[in-house]
Scaffold this motif. Structure first.
Motif, PDB file in Angstrom:
ATOM      1  N   LEU A   1     148.296  94.879  76.918  1.00 41.58           N
ATOM      2  CA  LEU A   1     147.146  95.295  77.726  1.00 41.58           C
ATOM      3  C   LEU A   1     146.104  95.991  76.861  1.00 41.58           C
ATOM      4  O   LEU A   1     144.902  95.724  76.974  1.00 41.58           O
ATOM      5  N   GLY A   2     146.563  96.871  75.992  1.00 44.81           N
ATOM      6  CA  GLY A   2     145.652  97.564  75.086  1.00 44.81           C
ATOM      7  C   GLY A   2     144.935  96.607  74.148  1.00 44.81           C
ATOM      8  O   GLY A   2     143.737  96.770  73.862  1.00 44.81           O
ATOM      9  N   THR A   3     145.658  95.589  73.671  1.00 50.32           N
ATOM     10  CA  THR A   3     145.046  94.591  72.791  1.00 50.32           C
ATOM     11  C   THR A   3     143.903  93.877  73.509  1.00 50.32           C
ATOM     12  O   THR A   3     142.818  93.689  72.946  1.00 50.32           O
ATOM     13  N   GLY A   4     144.142  93.484  74.761  1.00 53.60           N
ATOM     14  CA  GLY A   4     143.102  92.811  75.538  1.00 53.60           C
ATOM     15  C   GLY A   4     141.888  93.698  75.757  1.00 53.60           C
ATOM     16  O   GLY A   4     140.737  93.247  75.640  1.00 53.60           O
ATOM     17  N   LEU A   5     142.112  94.976  76.061  1.00 48.68           N
ATOM     18  CA  LEU A   5     140.993  95.906  76.287  1.00 48.68           C
ATOM     19  C   LEU A   5     140.191  96.135  75.006  1.00 48.68           C
ATOM     20  O   LEU A   5     138.959  96.247  75.048  1.00 48.68           O
ATOM     21  N   LEU A   6     140.869  96.201  73.875  1.00 48.10           N
ATOM     22  CA  LEU A   6     140.172  96.439  72.607  1.00 48.10           C
ATOM     23  C   LEU A   6     139.382  95.225  72.138  1.00 48.10           C
ATOM     24  O   LEU A   6     138.505  95.355  71.277  1.00 48.10           O
ATOM     25  N   LEU A   7     139.688  94.046  72.667  1.00 47.96           N
ATOM     26  CA  LEU A   7     138.938  92.829  72.307  1.00 47.96           C
ATOM     27  C   LEU A   7     137.718  92.609  73.190  1.00 47.96           C
ATOM     28  O   LEU A   7     136.909  91.714  72.918  1.00 47.96           O
ATOM     29  N   LEU A   8     137.579  93.410  74.243  1.00 55.35           N
ATOM     30  CA  LEU A   8     136.426  93.264  75.123  1.00 55.35           C
ATOM     31  C   LEU A   8     135.134  93.609  74.386  1.00 55.35           C
ATOM     32  O   LEU A   8     135.121  94.523  73.551  1.00 55.35           O
ATOM     33  N   PRO A   9     134.030  92.903  74.675  1.00 51.36           N
ATOM     34  CA  PRO A   9     132.737  93.242  74.049  1.00 51.36           C
ATOM     35  C   PRO A   9     132.340  94.705  74.288  1.00 51.36           C
ATOM     36  O   PRO A   9     131.656  95.314  73.457  1.00 51.36           O
ATOM     37  N   LEU A  10     132.786  95.255  75.417  1.00 50.12           N
ATOM     38  CA  LEU A  10     132.481  96.651  75.748  1.00 50.12           C
ATOM     39  C   LEU A  10     133.151  97.617  74.775  1.00 50.12           C
ATOM     40  O   LEU A  10     132.696  98.746  74.589  1.00 50.12           O
ATOM     41  N   SER A  11     134.229  97.180  74.124  1.00 52.06           N
ATOM     42  CA  SER A  11     134.987  98.053  73.229  1.00 52.06           C
ATOM     43  C   SER A  11     134.544  97.963  71.779  1.00 52.06           C
ATOM     44  O   SER A  11     134.799  98.888  70.991  1.00 52.06           O
ATOM     45  N   VAL A  12     133.912  96.852  71.393  1.00 44.34           N
ATOM     46  CA  VAL A  12     133.585  96.596  69.983  1.00 44.34           C
ATOM     47  C   VAL A  12     132.103  96.832  69.725  1.00 44.34           C
ATOM     48  O   VAL A  12     131.246  96.391  70.501  1.00 44.34           O
ATOM     49  N   ARG A  13     131.808  97.520  68.636  1.00 43.88           N
ATOM     50  CA  ARG A  13     130.422  97.750  68.245  1.00 43.88           C
ATOM     51  C   ARG A  13     129.745  96.423  67.889  1.00 43.88           C
ATOM     52  O   ARG A  13     130.391  95.499  67.396  1.00 43.88           O
ATOM     53  N   GLU A  14     128.435  96.342  68.100  1.00 45.41           N
ATOM     54  CA  GLU A  14     127.699  95.097  67.895  1.00 45.41           C
ATOM     55  C   GLU A  14     127.801  94.586  66.466  1.00 45.41           C
ATOM     56  O   GLU A  14     127.942  93.392  66.228  1.00 45.41           O
ATOM     57  N   GLU A  15     127.733  95.475  65.497  1.00 45.92           N
ATOM     58  CA  GLU A  15     127.736  95.066  64.095  1.00 45.92           C
ATOM     59  C   GLU A  15     129.147  94.879  63.540  1.00 45.92           C
ATOM     60  O   GLU A  15     129.315  94.463  62.388  1.00 45.92           O
ATOM     61  N   ALA A  16     130.160  95.168  64.336  1.00 49.25           N
ATOM     62  CA  ALA A  16     131.551  95.094  63.861  1.00 49.25           C
ATOM     63  C   ALA A  16     132.223  93.812  64.347  1.00 49.25           C
ATOM     64  O   ALA A  16     131.770  93.160  65.286  1.00 49.25           O
TER      65      ALA A  16
ATOM     66  N   PHE B   1     147.267  95.203  66.088  1.00 47.90           N
ATOM     67  CA  PHE B   1     147.749  96.236  65.170  1.00 47.90           C
ATOM     68  C   PHE B   1     147.327  97.620  65.658  1.00 47.90           C
ATOM     69  O   PHE B   1     148.129  98.556  65.693  1.00 47.90           O
ATOM     70  N   THR B   2     146.047  97.753  66.053  1.00 47.56           N
ATOM     71  CA  THR B   2     145.532  99.048  66.528  1.00 47.56           C
ATOM     72  C   THR B   2     146.227  99.475  67.807  1.00 47.56           C
ATOM     73  O   THR B   2     146.612 100.644  67.962  1.00 47.56           O
ATOM     74  N   SER B   3     146.414  98.530  68.748  1.00 47.11           N
ATOM     75  CA  SER B   3     147.069  98.849  70.014  1.00 47.11           C
ATOM     76  C   SER B   3     148.523  99.257  69.791  1.00 47.11           C
ATOM     77  O   SER B   3     149.001 100.238  70.375  1.00 47.11           O
ATOM     78  N   THR B   4     149.225  98.518  68.926  1.00 47.21           N
ATOM     79  CA  THR B   4     150.624  98.862  68.616  1.00 47.21           C
ATOM     80  C   THR B   4     150.713 100.228  67.956  1.00 47.21           C
ATOM     81  O   THR B   4     151.573 101.048  68.300  1.00 47.21           O
TER      82      THR B   4
ATOM     83  N   GLY C   1     138.037 105.515  73.683  1.00 48.59           N
ATOM     84  CA  GLY C   1     138.726 106.062  74.852  1.00 48.59           C
ATOM     85  C   GLY C   1     139.979 105.276  75.181  1.00 48.59           C
ATOM     86  O   GLY C   1     140.999 105.854  75.579  1.00 48.59           O
ATOM     87  N   VAL C   2     139.910 103.942  74.996  1.00 48.53           N
ATOM     88  CA  VAL C   2     141.093 103.097  75.209  1.00 48.53           C
ATOM     89  C   VAL C   2     142.197 103.483  74.226  1.00 48.53           C
ATOM     90  O   VAL C   2     143.368 103.616  74.601  1.00 48.53           O
ATOM     91  N   VAL C   3     141.823 103.689  72.951  1.00 54.67           N
ATOM     92  CA  VAL C   3     142.803 104.088  71.935  1.00 54.67           C
ATOM     93  C   VAL C   3     143.437 105.430  72.299  1.00 54.67           C
ATOM     94  O   VAL C   3     144.660 105.597  72.206  1.00 54.67           O
ATOM     95  N   ALA C   4     142.603 106.389  72.749  1.00 53.53           N
ATOM     96  CA  ALA C   4     143.130 107.704  73.145  1.00 53.53           C
ATOM     97  C   ALA C   4     144.096 107.573  74.323  1.00 53.53           C
ATOM     98  O   ALA C   4     145.146 108.229  74.357  1.00 53.53           O
ATOM     99  N   ALA C   5     143.748 106.726  75.291  1.00 54.98           N
ATOM    100  CA  ALA C   5     144.626 106.517  76.449  1.00 54.98           C
ATOM    101  C   ALA C   5     145.942 105.879  76.033  1.00 54.98           C
ATOM    102  O   ALA C   5     147.017 106.259  76.531  1.00 54.98           O
TER     103      ALA C   5
END
Length: 419
Positions: A12-27, A36-39, A62-66
């Protein structure tokens, strides 16, 4: 159930971190990096393949903190907490899962224990925010500093070495900040000794009246912190504060105020030992646990003084000795296999760097010599599995496949030569 719960939260965390809302535009964040980050977050490790601040938006952070909070408290403890918040009754299965995840011996007072764990976590993290904010507000706008303080407090208490300062710097810019160093160390220590020990200390308020478990944890923790500080000060050109900080952090937290890649082999070996031992049962940390190390040490001592295995005028059962030996053996086997695979996949790196990386993943520590972002996807998958096994426990993971009743018949015993 515990293993499946952690796996589902990671996905679930992996899916949330792949959302456009989670990733910076230039990254750019690949699936492997998100996994890896979610695990790393759910297993409260802190190893990073990409910098959290540079690649994720405030929502992603915030997702990472949660995920860190869920991983630190445990999926089952949080689930029971939600059931209680909904004012529903906790069934036998829920109590059994909490008993297993927190490593307690009986079902007595399980609901009260979960309430105490959640309340204790909130209190420690709020204290961490209050003490960290005056440090961060000197370098960042108030709102940004508050966000960093909340994230740092959650990461520190849950023994996860994530930071959102950017540039893969960790806490190196604050190596001279006494307040932040001591606050971080305090959060790590209290998060690492285990909720049961904290509750026992608050209830008894006397070392003599504490349970054997609490005495073992507190004594072993103090000895390891002191020994680690002295060894790191002797082997590295760092301050006493830096030596103490890394002795604390190596016990599954993963924060660093000095570049780990510049440490000598002796210093790295010291950190490897501390990382492998790890924190205490029922805590937010990993490793084989302080109590396991203590039991093995007492067993060795008993061979020399010809006495029964025990401590503090209490005997230690043969069942506990067997479990400690099995956990240590399985953990060493896991680390050896993981290190071997990393050596095959990453021949350009030194052995001590790869061993350090593997032990850091197993102990859910998060310290790194700086090679994690440059590892291949295959090596990252090895570390992902190691982090997962280190968090749920090799013993728990193995029990999925070994769930058969003991045979009624026994073979005739015969002696073999050992040593």
């Amino acid at each position: 159930m515990i293993v499946l719960g952690f796996a589902l939260v990671i996905l679930l965390g992996t899916g949330l971190l792949l959302l456009p809302l989670s990733v910076r535009e230039e990254a750019q964040v690949t699936f492997i990096d998100a996994l890896f980050t979610s695990t790393s977050a759910v297993c409260v490790t802190g190893l990073i393949a990409i910098d959290t601040a540079d690649h994720f938006t405030p929502f992603g952070q915030g997702v990472v903190a949660a995920l860190i909070q869920v991983g630190g408290l445990g999926v089952t403890s949080l689930g029971v907490g939600l059931i209680l918040a909904a004012k529903k009754r906790v069934g036998i299965k829920g109590r059994a899962l909490v008993k297993e995840s927190l490593n307690v011996d009986s079902f007595k007072g399980m609901v009260r224990l979960v309430k105490a764990v959640l309340f204790m976590t909130l209190c420690f993290e709020l204290a961490g925010v209050a003490l960290s904010f005056p440090v961060f507000v000197q370098d960042y706008p108030p709102l940004h500093a508050l966000g960093i303080s909340v994230f740092h407090s959650i990461a520190a208490f849950n023994n996860s070495g994530f930071d959102i300062l950017g540039g893969l710097r960790n806490l190196i810019p604050y190596q001279s900040s006494v307040l932040l160093n001591l606050t971080t160390c305090g959060l790590i220590i209290f998060g690492g000794i285990g909720f049961l020990v904290i509750l026992d200390v608050l209830k008894k308020r006397s070392f003599r009246k504490l349970t054997l478990h609490s005495k073992v944890v507190l004594t072993t923790t103090a000895v390891l912190l002191a020994a680690g500080t002295l060894l790191l000060k002797a082997t590295e050109d760092i301050s006493w504060m830096g030596a103490f900080f890394h002795s604390v952090s190596a016990r599954t937290a993963g924060f660093s105020t000095y570049p780990i890649g510049e440490f000598t082999d002796a210093g790295l070996f010291t950190l490897i030992i501390l990382m492998f031992i790890g924190a205490s049962p029922g805590s937010t940390g990993g490793g084989i646990k302080t109590s396991t190390f203590f039991v093995l040490a007492q067993e060795v001592r008993s061979l020399f003084n010809k006495k029964h295995v025990g401590a503090f005028r209490r005997s230690i059962s043969s069942e506990i000795l067997s479990k400690a030996s099995i956990i240590s053996l399985l953990s060493m086997l896991l680390v050896c296999i993981g290190t071997f695979l990393l050596c095959v996949l990453e021949p350009e790196y030194e052995f001590v760097q790869l061993l350090f990386e593997e032990v850091s993943a197993f102990g859910t520590v998060g310290l790194s010599t700086g090679i994690t972002p440059d590892l291949s996807d295959a090596s990252k998958l090895v570390l992902i599995f190691t982090m997962f096994a280190g968090r749920v426990g090799a013993f728990t993971l193995l029990s999925i496949w070994i769930d058969r009743p003991a045979p009624a018949a026994r073979y005739t015993e015969e002696s073999i030569t050992i040593g």
